[in-house]
Design a protein around this motif. Structure first.
Motif, mmCIF file in Angstrom:
data_model
loop_
_atom_site.group_PDB
_atom_site.id
_atom_site.type_symbol
_atom_site.label_atom_id
_atom_site.label_comp_id
_atom_site.label_asym_id
_atom_site.label_seq_id
_atom_site.Cartn_x
_atom_site.Cartn_y
_atom_site.Cartn_z
ATOM 1 N N THR A 297 0.805 -1.228 0.000
ATOM 2 C CA THR A 297 0.000 0.000 0.000
ATOM 3 C C THR A 297 0.833 1.271 0.000
ATOM 4 O OG1 THR A 297 -0.122 -0.011 2.419
ATOM 5 C CG2 THR A 297 -1.885 -1.149 1.227
ATOM 6 N N GLY A 298 2.158 1.166 0.188
ATOM 7 C CA GLY A 298 3.020 2.339 0.160
ATOM 8 C C GLY A 298 3.342 2.914 1.523
ATOM 9 N N LYS A 299 2.530 2.623 2.526
ATOM 10 C CA LYS A 299 2.811 3.113 3.872
ATOM 11 C C LYS A 299 3.343 1.964 4.726
ATOM 12 C CE LYS A 299 -1.703 2.218 5.850
ATOM 13 N NZ LYS A 299 -1.129 1.206 6.752
ATOM 14 N N LEU A 300 3.860 2.313 5.887
ATOM 15 C CA LEU A 300 4.386 1.284 6.774
ATOM 16 C C LEU A 300 3.281 0.352 7.254
ATOM 17 C CD1 LEU A 300 6.949 3.162 9.067
ATOM 18 C CD2 LEU A 300 7.418 1.700 7.111
ATOM 19 N N LEU A 301 3.605 -0.932 7.333
ATOM 20 C CA LEU A 301 2.683 -1.920 7.880
ATOM 21 C C LEU A 301 2.925 -2.044 9.382
ATOM 22 C CD1 LEU A 301 3.121 -4.733 5.188
ATOM 23 C CD2 LEU A 301 1.347 -2.968 5.279
ATOM 24 N N PRO A 302 1.975 -2.625 10.124
ATOM 25 C CA PRO A 302 2.213 -2.875 11.552
ATOM 26 C C PRO A 302 3.437 -3.773 11.722
ATOM 27 C CG PRO A 302 -0.103 -3.213 11.005
ATOM 28 C CD PRO A 302 0.621 -3.041 9.704
ATOM 29 N N PRO A 303 4.153 -3.642 12.827
ATOM 30 C CA PRO A 303 5.372 -4.445 13.001
ATOM 31 C C PRO A 303 5.055 -5.925 13.157
ATOM 32 C CG PRO A 303 4.828 -3.286 15.026
ATOM 33 C CD PRO A 303 3.884 -2.774 13.983
ATOM 34 N N LYS A 304 5.950 -6.752 12.613
ATOM 35 C CA LYS A 304 5.901 -8.198 12.846
ATOM 36 C C LYS A 304 6.975 -8.510 13.880
ATOM 37 C CE LYS A 304 2.742 -9.370 9.770
ATOM 38 N NZ LYS A 304 2.384 -8.014 9.313
ATOM 39 N N ASN A 430 9.873 6.427 9.975
ATOM 40 C CA ASN A 430 9.098 7.563 9.471
ATOM 41 C C ASN A 430 9.851 8.879 9.660
ATOM 42 O OD1 ASN A 430 6.793 6.469 8.306
ATOM 43 N ND2 ASN A 430 5.651 6.422 10.224
ATOM 44 N N ALA A 431 10.573 8.982 10.775
ATOM 45 C CA ALA A 431 11.258 10.237 11.105
ATOM 46 C C ALA A 431 12.359 10.571 10.106
ATOM 47 C CB ALA A 431 11.846 10.160 12.518
ATOM 48 N N VAL A 432 12.979 9.557 9.490
ATOM 49 C CA VAL A 432 14.087 9.834 8.568
ATOM 50 C C VAL A 432 13.693 9.639 7.101
ATOM 51 C CG1 VAL A 432 15.881 9.284 10.245
ATOM 52 C CG2 VAL A 432 14.995 7.465 8.768
ATOM 53 N N SER A 433 12.446 9.260 6.858
ATOM 54 C CA SER A 433 12.027 9.006 5.482
ATOM 55 C C SER A 433 12.057 10.279 4.642
ATOM 56 C CB SER A 433 10.616 8.418 5.450
ATOM 57 O OG SER A 433 10.605 7.108 5.981
ATOM 58 N N VAL A 434 12.395 10.117 3.383
ATOM 59 C CA VAL A 434 12.441 11.220 2.431
ATOM 60 C C VAL A 434 11.228 11.123 1.512
ATOM 61 C CG1 VAL A 434 13.702 12.180 0.476
ATOM 62 C CG2 VAL A 434 14.940 11.390 2.486
ATOM 63 N N VAL A 435 10.549 12.238 1.295
ATOM 64 C CA VAL A 435 9.417 12.279 0.377
ATOM 65 C C VAL A 435 9.938 12.573 -1.025
ATOM 66 C CG1 VAL A 435 7.229 13.390 -0.187
ATOM 67 C CG2 VAL A 435 7.868 13.049 2.210
ATOM 68 N N MET A 436 9.666 11.646 -1.935
ATOM 69 C CA MET A 436 10.155 11.766 -3.304
ATOM 70 C C MET A 436 9.211 12.627 -4.147
ATOM 71 S SD MET A 436 12.785 9.916 -2.787
ATOM 72 C CE MET A 436 13.515 9.508 -4.371
ATOM 73 N N MET A 525 2.815 7.331 0.852
ATOM 74 C CA MET A 525 4.160 7.578 1.371
ATOM 75 C C MET A 525 4.240 8.873 2.170
ATOM 76 S SD MET A 525 6.582 6.436 -1.823
ATOM 77 C CE MET A 525 6.787 4.709 -2.298
ATOM 78 N N THR A 526 3.202 9.718 2.073
ATOM 79 C CA THR A 526 3.228 11.003 2.790
ATOM 80 C C THR A 526 2.244 11.044 3.961
ATOM 81 O OG1 THR A 526 1.537 12.030 1.389
ATOM 82 C CG2 THR A 526 3.815 12.202 0.651
ATOM 83 N N ILE A 527 1.330 10.080 4.030
ATOM 84 C CA ILE A 527 0.212 10.209 4.962
ATOM 85 C C ILE A 527 0.662 10.200 6.422
ATOM 86 C CG2 ILE A 527 -0.293 7.731 5.054
ATOM 87 C CD1 ILE A 527 -3.287 8.515 5.075
ATOM 88 N N HIS A 528 1.787 9.526 6.737
ATOM 89 C CA HIS A 528 2.229 9.454 8.128
ATOM 90 C C HIS A 528 2.530 10.836 8.709
ATOM 91 C CE1 HIS A 528 6.026 9.507 5.859
ATOM 92 N NE2 HIS A 528 6.567 10.035 6.943
ATOM 93 N N LEU A 529 2.896 11.780 7.829
ATOM 94 C CA LEU A 529 3.233 13.121 8.307
ATOM 95 C C LEU A 529 2.007 13.915 8.738
ATOM 96 C CD1 LEU A 529 5.822 13.964 5.526
ATOM 97 C CD2 LEU A 529 6.349 13.776 7.974
ATOM 98 N N GLU A 574 -3.143 0.689 11.437
ATOM 99 C CA GLU A 574 -2.811 1.266 10.133
ATOM 100 C C GLU A 574 -1.719 2.323 10.209
ATOM 101 O OE1 GLU A 574 -3.584 0.690 7.097
ATOM 102 O OE2 GLU A 574 -5.403 -0.519 7.096
ATOM 103 N N PHE A 575 -1.739 3.127 11.276
ATOM 104 C CA PHE A 575 -0.855 4.294 11.316
ATOM 105 C C PHE A 575 -0.041 4.321 12.607
ATOM 106 C CE2 PHE A 575 -4.727 5.619 8.964
ATOM 107 C CZ PHE A 575 -4.148 5.723 7.711
#
Length: 842
Positions: A297-304, A430-436, A525-529, A574-575
């Motif tokens: 889906t492009g966003k982070l998934l819950p941790p395994k 999420n804190a270090v991710s770059v938005v392309m 990829m941007t929704i977490h912000l 989800e988030f």
């Protein structure tokens, strides 16, 4: 774009030979030829034989001879890539006390069983010696099984010529696809090298925990570690990748293979734990994906928590003193697999990996132009320090359950630490991710009303979004001094006409999304912000959707708080939320929206917020900024609403007993079919709401809250089954048997719908309470009929294929007495876990 130094993510590292130097702001000084300076990527395209044959041959000779850094001799970390490495690791694993103790226990357990079943004659005068002999045979057999499993599992860092050649080959392929290179932040890389030097001195492992959006993730990580002179990490991989030729190649390049599911295999579980212990005790680097599988889906998934659980156990047991955690974000202009992701999310079964597809995909890479890859490393931190900090913090917090938070053997303590660890890593990523640029473009196109957007408007909104990303502490990909219009053109070129196309011959070039479903990958990829703002916007929408002026649309603070609490709990899987707590986070979000002149806030004499509404400026601007936040969250609200509506149909029809259970996968497929129908009939605004992953997450969330109950059989051939919990089950008309739009589940569905985007039937709930409920009821009836018919059909055919041992078994529609007991324990465990977590409930 991204000119603010605080958020500069410039690829400002230059490597010459073995020397790594820092460049200012990603800018390489121009030569004396009068040429302009240019951006320097860490890894750029290599020479091609057709265009530069001499340079190509020189590069090949440098790799073959192992000249300079290509020799991979002077690396930071423990020794790897030498003959005998695999045997050394196997010996360490097989001699591990943990494994040998487990083998002895399993042998003793089997001897006891054979003794009880009469396979060992206790009256025999030589019973003791025969028992000892039998035990020795069992131990030897288990040792052989463990050795075979170990050989198939472990990575095999054996040959430097192999890894040099592999590096060259893979770099050629990858950098032809991602033609703009692999970019990093020099500050982060130099910091990582310093940490690696200290870790090597202490013989501690660095555990890289990247996000996972593509198979390219682990390839890029290995390439970077090789190029930077760091010891390659052992990469945890699913055994589905261990197919002929490719499996062996990856294993010698760093892959360790584990099963997707361990079941009740105690030997295998202990073997994996022993391998993790061996790696961490030896100071070998490790890499595993915190999300488990790739995000479709492009966003982070819950941790395994599988591998993290093994790592945590190594430290909590005292077998390992410490390890260093390094969260990693890998972002792409375009992800190779997105087209395949769409088909999977729409319900097409995932294809099993095979050599033919791998070769076909590899050759097709050469013709792609996918932009660039940005890799970012969070500041590494001590896992032991994290454990100590968390136990100290938890010990001071009043708890609803009696737990000694310093007792590392307590399962409740371990589960709490594990969950906190997983979500901290996600937050760090999420804190270090770059938005392309592609993510900026995709987000803008999917958060504007109308069919398309003009070029001027597209540039204006991308610039606005870029500023908002940086204002939220995010990073935007750095493109030197390139004008924003050029960056957007570059992004549109990478996305391609299959995703975004332009209509020429108009007063202004106009862009529109061709494949909104696939483009949503980049928007996510941007929704977490902006998740906090999106939740507030959705809560305000309960009143704004009613239309009218401020007097009608303004909403009391308490109503906003209640709905934000409900939605944040609904999307807990989800988030990733701020750890500051709901009240603090909500207040900060409201103040931020007020400062941006999107909302107006009324306060009482003591300064407390009493009422919230849209500002006059936002109304005058056509609600464009407010709508942006709504458009981000609406697809997820629709998906949760769809999942909740689909549950209505799981109320047993009249004439059926209440204890009928249906397959989880069948129920989710039925929900997907319902969603596709509602979308084409106009009752669902977003086709992406029918995607399998989001529906699956919703069902998981409903299970956590006890809305549905799920049982898993010990027989692996019987799939998981579910039913609505009795207290949530909607009623039926006693005469017609029709499903009634009332009860606890219906109220829950309506609460979700209150923040849902209006469909074709604006403010008309009758369409849902009649036609949509009738449709889900019809689908539910088919599920029940299919389940009962399947059980009866398999029952009649019982005995066929006897002796083969691989035949399918009927999926029972009712529970056995053992499963009933297991269900009761599961319900109690969920209640206990909810108390332990202390989170808001739905």
């Amino acid at each position: 774009m991204a000119s603010d130094d605080r958020h500069d993510s410039a690829p400002d590292l230059r490597i010459l030979g073995d020397h790594i130097t820092l460049q200012p702001s990603g800018f390489v000084e121009p030569a004396l030829t009068g040429e302009e300076g240019k951006e320097e990527a860490l890894m750029k395209n290599m020479a091609r034989f057709r265009s530069e044959p001499l340079r190509f041959l020189r590069e090949v000779s440098l790799y073959v001879s192992g000249t300079g850094w290509r020799a991979y001799d002077d690396v930071i970390g423990q020794p790897i890539f030498y003959s005998g490495f695999s045997e050394h690791i196997k010996t360490e694993i097989m001699s591990a006390t943990l494994l040998q103790t487990k083998i002895s226990q399993l042998a003793d357990m089997r001897v006891t069983v054979e003794e009880k079943e009469g396979l060992l004659n206790t009256d025999d005068k030589d019973f003791a010696s025969k028992k000892a002999q039998r035990r020795a045979v069992l131990v030897q057999s288990l040792q052989e099984v463990a050795e075979n499993l170990t050989d198939n599992m472990i990575c095999k860092f054996e040959s430097k010529p192999f890894i040099r050649g592999a590096y060259y080959l893979v770099t050629q392929l990858l950098l032809r696809a991602y033609h703009q290179g692999i970019h990093v932040s020099s500050e982060e890389v130099l910091r990582l090298r310093r940490v690696a030097e200290e870790a090597a001195r202490k013989k501690q492992s660095i555990i890289f925990l990247p996000c996972h959006r593509s198979h390219v993730d682990y390839v890029s990580m290995q390439l970077l570690c090789y190029r930077l002179g760091l010891a390659l990490p052992v990469v945890v991989a699913g055994d589905n990748l261990n197919f002929p030729v490719v499996g062996s190649f990856l294993q010698h390049a760093g892959a360790m293979y584990i099963r997707r599911s361990f079941g009740d295999d105690q030997l295998y579980t202990t073997l994996v734990q022993s391998y993790i212990d061996t790696l961490l005790q030896g100071g070998y680097n490790l890499e595993c994906f915190i999300e488990g599988g790739r995000s479709r889906t492009g966003k982070l998934l819950p941790p395994k928590f599988g591998i993290l659980n093994f790592v945590l156990d190594s430290l909590l047991s005292g077998r390992v003193d410490d390890a260093i955690i390094c969260p990693v974000s890998t972002q792409y202009d375009k992800v190779i697999e997105t087209e395949g992701y769409v088909t999977e999310l729409l319900g097409v079964p995932k294809k099993k990996e095979n050599l033919a597809d791998f070769l076909t995909g590899g050759s097709s890479l050469l013709s792609l132009r996918l932009g660039r890859v940005d890799v970012r490393f969070h500041e590494p931190w001590s896992l032991r320090g994290f454990i100590n900090e968390q136990t100290a913090r938890l010990s001071k917090i009043p708890s609803t359950i009696d737990v000694d938070w310093k007792d590392m053997k307590n399962q409740a303590v371990r589960q709490k630490l594990l969950r906190t660890l997983g979500y901290k890593v996600l937050a760090d990523i999420n804190a270090v991710s770059v938005v392309m640029p592609t993510a900026l473009i995709g987000t803008v196109l999917l958060t504007l009303r109308g069919r398309g957007v003009g070029r001027t408007e597209l540039i204006r909104r991308v610039e606005w979004l870029s500023d908002r990303v940086q204002a939220k502490g995010g990073r935007v990909a750095h493109f030197g001094n390139a004008p924003l219009s050029d960056v957007i053109e570059r992004g549109l070129e990478v996305l391609g006409k299959d995703l975004v196309t332009v209509v020429e011959g108009l007063a202004e070039p106009t862009y529109y999304a061709v494949d909104r479903f696939q483009l949503s990958f980049y928007r996510n990829m941007t929704i977490h912000l902006f998740i906090s703002e999106a939740l507030v916007a959705a809560a305000l929408y309960m009143r704004i959707k009613q239309g009218g002026g401020p007097a009608i649309q303004d909403i009391p603070y308490q109503e906003v708080l209640d709905q934000v609490l409900f939605l944040s709990s609904l999307f807990r899987g989800e988030f990733i939320y701020s750890g500051e707590g709901l009240a603090t986070n909500l207040e900060k979000t409201l103040l931020g929206l007020e400062a941006d002149n999107i909302i107006l806030i009324e306060r009482d004499e003591e300064g407390h917020i009493t009422k919230i509404g849209l500002s006059g400026a936002e109304r005058a601007a056509g609600r464009e900024n407010y709508d942006f936040y709504c458009f981000l969250i609406w697809p997820f609200i629709e998906a949760s609403w769809l999942a909740a509506v689909s549950l209505m149909g799981l109320s047993p029809p009249l004439g059926h007993k209440d204890d009928i259970w249906v397959q989880v996968s069948k129920a989710q497929e039925s929900a997907q079919l319902l969603g596709k129908t509602l979308y084409h009939q106009g009752d669902l605004s977003y086709f992406e709401a029918v995607n399998k992953e989001t529906l699956k997450n919703s069902y998981q969330r409903f299970q956590e809250e006890g809305i549905i109950q799920v049982v898993k059989s010990k027989d692996a051939r019987i799939p998981p089954r579910l039913r609505i919990a009795p207290e949530w089950r909607p009623g039926r008309d006693e005469e017609t048997g029709s499903l009634l739009a009332s009860g606890r589940l219906w109220d829950f569905t309506e609460k979700i719908a209150s923040s849902r985007r209006e469909g074709k039937n604006r403010r008309d709930g009758a369409t849902v309470s009649t036609r949509v409920v009738k449709l889900t009821d019809e689908l539910g009836r088919k599920l029940f009929e299919e389940a009962v018919r399947g059980e009866e059909g398999k029952g009649k055919g019982k005995g066929k294929g006897k002796g083969k041992g691989k035949g399918k078994v009927a999926t029972p529609v009712r529970l056995s007495s053992e499963e009933e007991k297991s269900l009761s324990r599961s319900v109690l465990e969920q209640k206990r876990r909810r108390r332990l977590e202390g989170r808001a409930h739905l």
